[in-house]
Design an enzyme around this catalytic site. Structure first.
Site, PDB file in Angstrom:
ATOM      1  N   HIS A  88       0.335 -11.708   1.724  1.00 11.83           N
ATOM      2  CA  HIS A  88      -0.731 -10.945   1.057  1.00 11.83           C
ATOM      3  C   HIS A  88      -1.500 -11.785   0.029  1.00 11.83           C
ATOM      4  O   HIS A  88      -2.712 -11.704  -0.066  1.00 11.83           O
ATOM      5  CB  HIS A  88      -0.104  -9.713   0.394  1.00 11.83           C
ATOM      6  N   TYR A 141       0.819  -1.217   0.000  1.00 16.01           N
ATOM      7  CA  TYR A 141       0.000   0.000   0.000  1.00 16.01           C
ATOM      8  C   TYR A 141       0.856   1.272   0.000  1.00 16.01           C
ATOM      9  O   TYR A 141       0.341   2.356  -0.255  1.00 16.01           O
ATOM     10  CB  TYR A 141      -0.959   0.034   1.211  1.00 16.01           C
TER      11      TYR A 141
HETATM   12  N1  LIG Z   1      -5.804  -8.635   1.410  1.00 11.58           N
HETATM   13  C1  LIG Z   1      -6.171  -8.109   0.265  1.00 11.58           C
HETATM   14  O1  LIG Z   1      -5.841  -8.596  -0.821  1.00 11.58           O
HETATM   15  C2  LIG Z   1      -7.027  -6.870   0.269  1.00 11.58           C
HETATM   16  C3  LIG Z   1      -7.666  -6.469  -0.918  1.00 11.58           C
HETATM   17  C4  LIG Z   1      -8.488  -5.353  -0.873  1.00 11.58           C
HETATM   18  C5  LIG Z   1      -8.664  -4.661   0.330  1.00 11.58           C
HETATM   19  N2  LIG Z   1      -8.022  -5.064   1.468  1.00 11.58           N
HETATM   20  C6  LIG Z   1      -8.167  -4.315   2.741  1.00 11.58           C
HETATM   21  O2  LIG Z   1      -9.548  -4.125   3.017  1.00 11.58           O
HETATM   22  C7  LIG Z   1      -9.832  -2.736   3.134  1.00 11.58           C
HETATM   23  C8  LIG Z   1     -11.247  -2.443   2.682  1.00 11.58           C
HETATM   24  O3  LIG Z   1     -11.466  -2.832   1.353  1.00 11.58           O
HETATM   25  P1  LIG Z   1     -11.537  -1.798   0.134  1.00 11.58           P
HETATM   26  O4  LIG Z   1     -10.731  -0.596   0.413  1.00 11.58           O
HETATM   27  O5  LIG Z   1     -11.213  -2.595  -1.079  1.00 11.58           O
HETATM   28  O6  LIG Z   1     -13.075  -1.424  -0.007  1.00 11.58           O
HETATM   29  P2  LIG Z   1     -14.329  -1.067   0.910  1.00 11.58           P
HETATM   30  O7  LIG Z   1     -13.912  -0.731   2.293  1.00 11.58           O
HETATM   31  O8  LIG Z   1     -15.327  -2.141   0.674  1.00 11.58           O
HETATM   32  O9  LIG Z   1     -14.877   0.191   0.148  1.00 11.58           O
HETATM   33  C9  LIG Z   1     -14.242   1.420   0.116  1.00 11.58           C
HETATM   34  C10 LIG Z   1     -15.152   2.324  -0.706  1.00 11.58           C
HETATM   35  O10 LIG Z   1     -16.394   2.490  -0.005  1.00 11.58           O
HETATM   36  C11 LIG Z   1     -16.635   3.873   0.188  1.00 11.58           C
HETATM   37  N3  LIG Z   1     -17.307   4.034   1.481  1.00 11.58           N
HETATM   38  C12 LIG Z   1     -16.759   4.014   2.722  1.00 11.58           C
HETATM   39  N4  LIG Z   1     -17.687   4.196   3.665  1.00 11.58           N
HETATM   40  C13 LIG Z   1     -18.875   4.336   3.039  1.00 11.58           C
HETATM   41  C14 LIG Z   1     -20.201   4.555   3.482  1.00 11.58           C
HETATM   42  N5  LIG Z   1     -20.473   4.679   4.771  1.00 11.58           N
HETATM   43  N6  LIG Z   1     -21.186   4.645   2.558  1.00 11.58           N
HETATM   44  C15 LIG Z   1     -20.896   4.527   1.240  1.00 11.58           C
HETATM   45  N7  LIG Z   1     -19.658   4.306   0.744  1.00 11.58           N
HETATM   46  C16 LIG Z   1     -18.640   4.221   1.645  1.00 11.58           C
HETATM   47  C17 LIG Z   1     -15.274   4.530   0.142  1.00 11.58           C
HETATM   48  O11 LIG Z   1     -15.390   5.854  -0.283  1.00 11.58           O
HETATM   49  P3  LIG Z   1     -14.527   7.081   0.350  1.00 11.58           P
HETATM   50  O12 LIG Z   1     -13.172   6.564   0.696  1.00 11.58           O
HETATM   51  O13 LIG Z   1     -14.525   8.071  -0.778  1.00 11.58           O
HETATM   52  O14 LIG Z   1     -15.291   7.566   1.553  1.00 11.58           O
HETATM   53  C18 LIG Z   1     -14.557   3.685  -0.902  1.00 11.58           C
HETATM   54  O15 LIG Z   1     -14.921   4.108  -2.211  1.00 11.58           O
HETATM   55  C19 LIG Z   1      -8.733  -2.097   2.288  1.00 11.58           C
HETATM   56  O16 LIG Z   1      -8.607  -0.709   2.515  1.00 11.58           O
HETATM   57  C20 LIG Z   1      -7.543  -2.917   2.690  1.00 11.58           C
HETATM   58  O17 LIG Z   1      -7.070  -2.503   3.961  1.00 11.58           O
HETATM   59  C21 LIG Z   1      -7.224  -6.168   1.449  1.00 11.58           C
END
Ligand SMILES: NC(=O)c1ccc[n+]([C@@H]2O[C@H](COP(=O)([O-])OP(=O)(O)OC[C@H]3O[C@@H](n4cnc5c(N)ncnc54)[C@H](OP(=O)(O)O)[C@@H]3O)[C@@H](O)[C@H]2O)c1
Length: 259
Positions: free
Chosen positions: A106, A50
């Protein structure tokens, strides 16, 4: 705010709600993590990939929240197979901590290198540089391969998860192995306008996002929403003021396309 925890095999406990930091870098990462800690999150999810460990670490330090009150996860990129020690050293240095609470592989590394990487993870745990070790994006068979080779099962498997991906059989397979399921991308995998979610949200006077997070917590699935929007960072943390009924939980289970 009280965030429930799940016990980790081998000791310690992991908050069921954490703050995701993928695709947040530089000053935005610093600000978002400061906001998250201010809002009450006590669990941060980052990764070498990241490129924000230094900002996460600086925000943690400047927040004034004691280090031992925050659960910190980072992850080894599979391309760093063979360079585990140097990679963890760099993570610890960037984060400004002596140990992480959870270190994950990862993604499964290529060419059958998973077991060799896992042996290095076990060593890091035994040396106290990672309090717990686990994997991400692993299948159950791949977990079994690590356990069979070393006798040490991963404490956690972090996988793409949400109501639409809910597969009770897969969750049970992890629990039978003592592996905690941690879900990522809770919102990206969910239609937050789904009438099932909007109806339940209205009944509790919350938004659908909080219903999704609360559903994870009541299923004892760790969930790590990401946001850079201060209001959302705060509202996503407010998941302890209401409880979903059994009928509501079952209705959300019914959104699954994985069964
Ligand atoms: N291990 C892996 O391979 C892997 C892969 C993907 C993710 N991850 C981890 O999981 C975390 C979460 O997953 P992600 O970042 O992919 O996606 P997520 O948390 O499912 O979604 C993030 C999106 O949702 C929006 N959002 C946040 N709160 C909201 C709400 N209350 N209402 C409506 N929309 C909202 C955010 O917008 P804004 O930011 O514009 O508010 C952003 O566009 C990552 O940050 C990372 O730490 C791990």
């Amino acid at each position: 705010m009280t965030i429930p925890t799940v016990p980790l095999p081998g000791g310690g406990a992991m908050p069921l709600l954490g703050f995701g930091t993928w695709q947040i870098q530089g000053p935005k990462a610093y600000e978002a993590v400061r906001d998250a800690l201010e809002a009450g999150y006590r669990h941060l999810d980052t990764a070498t990939m990241y490129g924000n460990e230094a900002e996460v670490g600086r925000a943690l330090k400047n927040s004034g929240v004691p280090r031992d009150e925050v659960f910190v996860t980072t992850k080894l990129p599979p391309q760093r197979a063979g360079h585990e020690r140097a990679t963890l050293d760099a993570s610890l240095k960037a984060l400004g901590v002596g140990a992480v609470d959870l270190w994950l592989i990862h993604w499964p590394p290529n060419r059958g290198r998973s077991v060799a990487v896992w042996r290095e993870f076990v060593l890091a745990r035994d040396e106290g540089r990672a309090r717990a070790i686990g994997v991400s994006n692993y299948g159950v068979d791949e977990i079994d391969e690590l356990t069979a080779a070393t006798g040490v099962p991963p404490a956690v498997n972090q996988i793409r998860f949400g109501p639409s991906l809910y597969d009770p059989k897969l969750v049970t397979q992890h629990r039978e192995r003592g592996v905690v399921v941690e879900g990522y991308s809770p919102f990206k995998t969910t239609n937050l306008h789904d009438p099932v979610l909007t109806r339940i949200a209205a009944a509790h006077g919350v938004d659908p996002a909080r219903v999704v997070l609360r559903w994870h917590i009541q299923r004892e699935i760790v969930v790590i929403p990401k946001s850079i929007t201060p209001e959302r960072i705060t509202s996503n943390a407010a998941v302890d003021g209401f409880t979903l009924t059994d009928d509501e939980m079952a209705a959300i289970d019914g959104l699954s396309r994985a069964r």
